[in-house]
Design an enzyme around this catalytic site. Structure first.
Site, PDB file in Angstrom:
ATOM      1  N   ASP A 149      49.380  36.433  27.231  1.00  0.00           N
ATOM      2  CA  ASP A 149      50.951  37.790  27.108  1.00  0.00           C
ATOM      3  C   ASP A 149      50.561  38.347  25.820  1.00  0.00           C
ATOM      4  O   ASP A 149      50.290  37.182  24.894  1.00  0.00           O
ATOM      5  CB  ASP A 149      51.561  36.780  27.499  1.00  0.00           C
ATOM      6  CG  ASP A 149      52.427  38.180  27.276  1.00  0.00           C
ATOM      7  OD1 ASP A 149      52.842  39.192  26.836  1.00  0.00           O
ATOM      8  OD2 ASP A 149      54.281  37.692  27.524  1.00  0.00           O
ATOM      9  N   ASP A 196      56.606  39.385  27.293  1.00  0.00           N
ATOM     10  CA  ASP A 196      57.260  39.317  28.597  1.00  0.00           C
ATOM     11  C   ASP A 196      57.103  38.500  29.665  1.00  0.00           C
ATOM     12  O   ASP A 196      57.762  38.251  30.220  1.00  0.00           O
ATOM     13  CB  ASP A 196      57.477  40.766  29.463  1.00  0.00           C
ATOM     14  CG  ASP A 196      55.750  40.950  30.398  1.00  0.00           C
ATOM     15  OD1 ASP A 196      54.983  40.203  29.630  1.00  0.00           O
ATOM     16  OD2 ASP A 196      55.465  41.956  30.650  1.00  0.00           O
ATOM     17  N   ASP A 249      48.690  40.662  30.093  1.00  0.00           N
ATOM     18  CA  ASP A 249      48.750  41.738  30.135  1.00  0.00           C
ATOM     19  C   ASP A 249      47.033  42.111  29.877  1.00  0.00           C
ATOM     20  O   ASP A 249      46.526  41.249  29.647  1.00  0.00           O
ATOM     21  CB  ASP A 249      49.361  42.730  29.296  1.00  0.00           C
ATOM     22  CG  ASP A 249      49.728  41.876  28.610  1.00  0.00           C
ATOM     23  OD1 ASP A 249      48.844  41.323  27.798  1.00  0.00           O
ATOM     24  OD2 ASP A 249      50.886  41.859  27.589  1.00  0.00           O
ATOM     25  N   ASP A 272      39.117  45.789  41.613  1.00  0.00           N
ATOM     26  CA  ASP A 272      38.726  44.359  42.745  1.00  0.00           C
ATOM     27  C   ASP A 272      39.795  45.729  43.163  1.00  0.00           C
ATOM     28  O   ASP A 272      40.870  46.404  43.091  1.00  0.00           O
ATOM     29  CB  ASP A 272      39.811  43.596  42.156  1.00  0.00           C
ATOM     30  CG  ASP A 272      40.302  42.639  43.102  1.00  0.00           C
ATOM     31  OD1 ASP A 272      40.102  42.847  44.511  1.00  0.00           O
ATOM     32  OD2 ASP A 272      41.221  41.632  43.085  1.00  0.00           O
ATOM     33  N   ASP A 294      38.408  43.668  48.979  1.00  0.00           N
ATOM     34  CA  ASP A 294      39.247  42.868  49.194  1.00  0.00           C
ATOM     35  C   ASP A 294      39.415  42.435  50.782  1.00  0.00           C
ATOM     36  O   ASP A 294      39.246  43.685  51.385  1.00  0.00           O
ATOM     37  CB  ASP A 294      40.693  42.784  48.420  1.00  0.00           C
ATOM     38  CG  ASP A 294      42.008  42.319  48.985  1.00  0.00           C
ATOM     39  OD1 ASP A 294      41.590  40.714  48.279  1.00  0.00           O
ATOM     40  OD2 ASP A 294      42.439  42.568  49.489  1.00  0.00           O
ATOM     41  N   GLU A 312      35.094  40.107  50.215  1.00  0.00           N
ATOM     42  CA  GLU A 312      35.799  39.173  50.474  1.00  0.00           C
ATOM     43  C   GLU A 312      35.493  38.825  52.061  1.00  0.00           C
ATOM     44  O   GLU A 312      36.139  39.735  53.122  1.00  0.00           O
ATOM     45  CB  GLU A 312      36.952  39.184  49.429  1.00  0.00           C
ATOM     46  CG  GLU A 312      36.950  38.383  49.815  1.00  0.00           C
ATOM     47  CD  GLU A 312      39.049  37.860  50.121  1.00  0.00           C
ATOM     48  OE1 GLU A 312      39.644  36.741  49.903  1.00  0.00           O
ATOM     49  OE2 GLU A 312      39.537  39.066  50.348  1.00  0.00           O
ATOM     50  N   HIS A 350      41.861  32.907  42.911  1.00  0.00           N
ATOM     51  CA  HIS A 350      43.117  32.832  42.564  1.00  0.00           C
ATOM     52  C   HIS A 350      43.060  32.165  44.059  1.00  0.00           C
ATOM     53  O   HIS A 350      45.288  32.666  44.079  1.00  0.00           O
ATOM     54  CB  HIS A 350      43.894  34.328  42.007  1.00  0.00           C
ATOM     55  CG  HIS A 350      42.677  34.941  43.729  1.00  0.00           C
ATOM     56  ND1 HIS A 350      41.971  35.493  43.730  1.00  0.00           N
ATOM     57  CD2 HIS A 350      43.977  35.717  44.136  1.00  0.00           C
ATOM     58  CE1 HIS A 350      41.703  36.337  44.651  1.00  0.00           C
ATOM     59  NE2 HIS A 350      42.942  36.535  44.232  1.00  0.00           N
ATOM     60  N   ASP A 351      42.923  32.484  45.558  1.00  0.00           N
ATOM     61  CA  ASP A 351      43.633  32.311  46.569  1.00  0.00           C
ATOM     62  C   ASP A 351      43.440  29.863  46.686  1.00  0.00           C
ATOM     63  O   ASP A 351      44.165  30.095  47.570  1.00  0.00           O
ATOM     64  CB  ASP A 351      42.457  32.006  47.772  1.00  0.00           C
ATOM     65  CG  ASP A 351      43.391  33.826  47.495  1.00  0.00           C
ATOM     66  OD1 ASP A 351      44.149  34.847  47.198  1.00  0.00           O
ATOM     67  OD2 ASP A 351      42.193  35.153  48.282  1.00  0.00           O
TER      68      ASP A 351
END
Ligand code: TEU
Length: 580
Positions: free
Chosen positions: A53, A57, A61, A130, A232, A286, A353-354
């Site tokens: 970050d 926040d 990013d 992605d 995806d 994917e 990430h899954d």
């Protein structure tokens, strides 16, 4: 039993898992694959919310990633894939896109993206975008128009079922709190289809205008200079749009009924002609369908469709608290390799990430064995045939955060799955135990950079808590320790990239029935490498008759215990020998 009655985690597994059950082929292990830069790549996957970050926040990013480009380069990887950072209301952390040509303000702006791409290219790192086009957000202008009236020009951008035809046949949804993929919308008295969340309506690929919109989006990013697309949920784009009732036993081959529809290949060919063939880009799907034939049909070179796919069978072998067995691990990886010895190309990965963290699922996260087991898993990924995908944080051995209460979770899959179990009066204790081990949030906690507050990820409040082990497991600590997971990862990446045998070489499993050791060779143009991995927390031995064990290419321990071709490995010891 239908998918409806399964716990959401198990059902998600069954729906996603393609498990071709042909026996391993006995054809000779010929490389049969002509060289290509994307085959020689090592891909590093960055989850942008959680990497770094830059503005306090609490959300990672693009500027944060830019600030870490030298770190990324230092890993030696050659390509970066970043999860979606398009404008999105964030129902599914960016996989619900409301504008395909804009950057999510939390992540920065288009100038940040341009700078990031330039920074990657200056460092000779390629970039994979992605592309989420099985569905959009319900807040996308197309859907807003589409739902406004039955005769709106955008109506056919999505799948609508008029209520006067009765209730549409049941379809299962990944993230729906009731597990239903049809959502009734009173505005036009019709149901729309959402395989994922209600806020992720499925785009109607049968409509040529939708496909043209997708190609235009791809051209927009290709013109900016991206080097590839990760497509995806791609096996779902083409569906049988008559939506017939699901036959008995459909659970055994769900992809067949939910995706890989009759038009998938014509659409991919069209995408190839319109976009992929016109730019220097590659595309990875994917999902690889539900059989080897499906996977080959997506990626065989002479079909001119996609370059790569990834299947889920290997990552999905851990689907409940019982974990996996080494037998199954070997069998699945060997079977997929054998089907692609001569044609086609796949990806190799154990995490994304899954999924929960790789070391918890396939290694051993205890303080004693975490480091050797993560090094072993990285040795595995980077020594198999297929393009390796390495997930951020796995280079330092980040572990599951293991939440106890549902309030701690951020992921829509976890939260709506919980609602579903409660509504159905299911076993909530069992569900929570499974989530603790398997939830996607486990794999999404902030990157652990150093021992300062919030692991150096943010000066604000992180969107998802930092794992409390960050003072020990972090980049700064590991940069200075020569025997760290991080340095082992870098060494292994270097070995992979400098060793054509590890990229293109034929794979041959050795002593497949060994209970604790996974051993295989990779051979190419007269050279041979032997990979020996002890997947157990005990010492294990293997007799390696006929191999020259004098040259060690990499070893995750300092010790090497060989006597008369009998190799004894320490817990989770991983060695690669150059045997020819
Ligand atoms: O995932 C789609 C998908 O098919 C996976 O959920 C898969 O079934 C699972 O990983 C198998 O183990 C993609 C994204 O990766 C995911 O993050 C999104 O939530 C989803 O699409 C919807 O866009």
């Amino acid at each position: 039993m239908t998918i409806k009655h399964l716990t959401p985690l198990l059902a998600a597994f069954i729906l996603s898992c393609s498990s071709p059950n042909q026996p391993a082929e006995t054809s000779p292990n010929l490389p049969g694959n002509e060289p290509h830069s994307w085959k020689e790549a090592v891909i590093y996957q960055i989850y942008p919310r959680s990497f770094k970050d830059s503005d306090g926040d609490g959300v990672g990013d693009l500027r944060g990633i830019i600030n870490q480009l030298d770190y990324i380069k230092s890993l030696g990887i050659t390509m970066v894939w970043i999860n979606p950072f398009y404008a999105s209301p964030n129902a599914d952390n960016g996989y619900d896109i409301s504008d395909y040509r804009a950057i999510q303000p939390e992540f920065g702006n288009m100038k940040d993206f341009d700078d990031l791409l330039k920074g990657l290219h200056e460092r000779d790192i390629k970039f994979v975008m992605d592309l989420v086009v099985n569905h959009s957000s319900d807040e996308h202008e197309w859907f807003q128009q589409s739902r406004s009236s039955r005769d709106n020009p955008y109506r056919d951008y999505y799948h609508w079922w008029p209520a006067e035809k009765g209730k549409p046949n049941y379809r299962w949804s990944f993230f729906d709190p009731k597990g239903e993929a049809w959502k009734y919308d009173s505005l036009t008295d019709a149901y729309y289809l959402h395989y994922f969340a209600q806020k992720q309506p499925d785009l109607n690929w049968e409509n040529p205008k939708v496909r043209q919109e997708v190609y235009d989006i791809m051209k927009f990013w290709a013109n900016k200079g991206v080097d590839g697309f990760r497509l995806d949920a791609f096996q779902f784009i083409s569906k049988d749009t008559t939506f017939p009732p699901l036959p008995e036993g459909y659970e055994k081959n769900v992809i067949k009924y939910y995706g890989m529809g009759p038009n998938i290949h014509p659409y991919i060919k069209e995408m190839h002609d319109e976009v992929l063939s016109k730019y220097n880009v590659f595309a990875v799907s994917e999902g690889a369908g539900s059989s080897f034939e499906d996977a080959h049909a997506l990626v065989d070179k002479d079909r001119d469709e996609l370059q790569m796919a990834y299947h889920f069978e290997a990552v999905d072998m851990v689907r409940d608290l019982s974990g996996y067995t080494l037998d199954t691990f070997k069998e699945i990886h060997s079977r997929w390799d054998s089907a692609f010895t001569e044609k086609g190309w796949l990806s190799v990965f154990l995490a994304n990430h899954d999924k929960a963290r790789m070391v918890d699922r396939f290694g051993n996260p205890s303080p004693q064995f975490r480091a050797p087991s993560i090094k072993l898993l990285n040795t595995f990924i980077l020594s198999m045939r297929g393009t390796p995908y390495c997930y951020y944080g796995d280079e330092i051995g980040m572990t599951n955060i293991s939440f106890d209460s549902i309030e701690q979770y951020q992921d829509i899959a976890a939260i709506n799955g919980y609602k579903k179990v409660v509504t159905e009066g299911g076993d909530i204790e069992q569900y929570m135990a499974e989530l603790k081990f398997l939830s996607r949030d486990n794999g999404r906690t902030p990157m652990q950079w150093d021992a300062s507050e919030n692991a150096g990820f943010t000066s604000g409040t992180p969107w998802l808590p930092v794992n409390s082990n960050y003072r020990e497991i972090n980049v700064a600590n590991q940069s200075s320790a020569s025997n760290s997971c991080l340095n082992h990862f870098k060494e292994m990446v270097k070995l992979r990239l400098n060793t054509p045998s590890l990229i293109y070489g034929a794979y041959q499993i050795i002593q497949p029935n060994h209970e604790t050791i996974y051993a295989y060779t990779r051979s190419y143009e007269g050279e041979e490498y032997l990979v020996v991995l002890n997947f157990s927390k005990k010492q294990s031995s293997i007799q390696l008759e006929g191999f020259d064990l004098n040259t060690v290419s990499i070893n995750n321990y300092e010790v090497l215990n060989i006597s008369d071709k009998n190799l004894t490995l320490e817990p989770y010891q991983a060695i690669i020998f150059k045997t020819r």
